[in-house]
Design a protein around this motif. Structure first.
Motif, short mmCIF file in Angstrom:
data_model
loop_
_atom_site.label_atom_id
_atom_site.label_comp_id
_atom_site.label_asym_id
_atom_site.label_seq_id
_atom_site.Cartn_x
_atom_site.Cartn_y
_atom_site.Cartn_z
N GLU A 67 5.02 4.32 -3.59
CA GLU A 67 3.91 3.64 -4.25
C GLU A 67 3.98 2.14 -3.93
N GLU A 117 4.25 6.49 3.55
CA GLU A 117 5.03 7.71 3.67
C GLU A 117 6.31 7.39 4.46
N MET A 176 6.26 9.76 -0.63
CA MET A 176 5.21 8.74 -0.60
C MET A 176 5.65 7.61 -1.53
N GLU A 214 0.85 -1.18 0.00
CA GLU A 214 0.00 0.00 0.00
C GLU A 214 0.89 1.23 0.00
N PRO A 215 0.37 2.38 -0.43
CA PRO A 215 1.17 3.61 -0.36
C PRO A 215 1.67 3.84 1.07
#
Length: 178
Positions: free
Chosen positions: A74, A49, A72, A46-47
């Motif tokens: 990917e 940070e 972020m 999932e994305p």
């Protein structure tokens, strides 16, 4: 008729054959320099940070400036590759870039706490002096060493183990300070 099969002729042939055998088995061309590069790191699904610490040169090239950058990731993107991509983009604030604009980012492979940085051929043509090469090599290494669990960084040049970019020896890996 002369005798060709004398004791000294046989000894000479045996010594010659032993010498050739030692030569061929100790030749550096016979040793494989292939580095197996498949990664064994888990990529995010999932994305995500992450905060990166990027090491750029001071404008006077006397030391490093550390720039913190939040990016972020990917799904399926490697944090190690993204760190070097961001490093090649250059600093957002003060500091000097490590490579000229338009230079491609190296590829990073991670295996057992070792990051292998595969430099494109353009890096061998940069024409940096000793200071420039030191800032480039250690800037990339320190950026990757700040990411867990990397403990050492080794360099490749176009897929082959790198010896140097011109001045600085790349034979030994750059390791985390203890």
């Amino acid at each position: 008729m002369k005798r060709y099969l004398t004791f000294w002729n046989v000894v000479g042939v045996v010594v010659l054959l032993l010498g050739l055998l030692v030569f061929f088995y100790s030749s550096p061309n016979r040793r494989s320099t292939v580095v197996n590069l498949p990664q064994n790191v888990e990529l995010p699904e999932e994305p995500q940070e992450v905060e990166l610490r990027l090491y750029f040169a001071k404008p006077d090239a006397s030391a490093f400036l550390v720039e913190r950058r939040t990016v972020m990731l990917e799904p399926g993107e490697s944090v190690y590759q993204r760190a070097l991509d961001e490093l090649v983009k250059g600093p957002e604030r003060t500091g000097a870039p490590l490579v000229p604009e338009g230079t491609p980012a190296p590829t990073v492979f991670v295996r057992d706490r070792v990051a292998y940085v595969d430099l494109p051929g353009a890096y061998a043509q940069l024409g940096y002096g000793t200071t420039g090469e030191t800032l480039l090599v250690y800037g990339m290494a320190y950026t990757l060493l700040d990411l867990k669990p990397i403990e050492e960084v080794r360099y490749l040049l176009e897929g082959e183990p790198a010896v140097t970019l011109g001045h600085l020896s790349l034979v030994e890996p750059v390791r985390r300070r203890r």
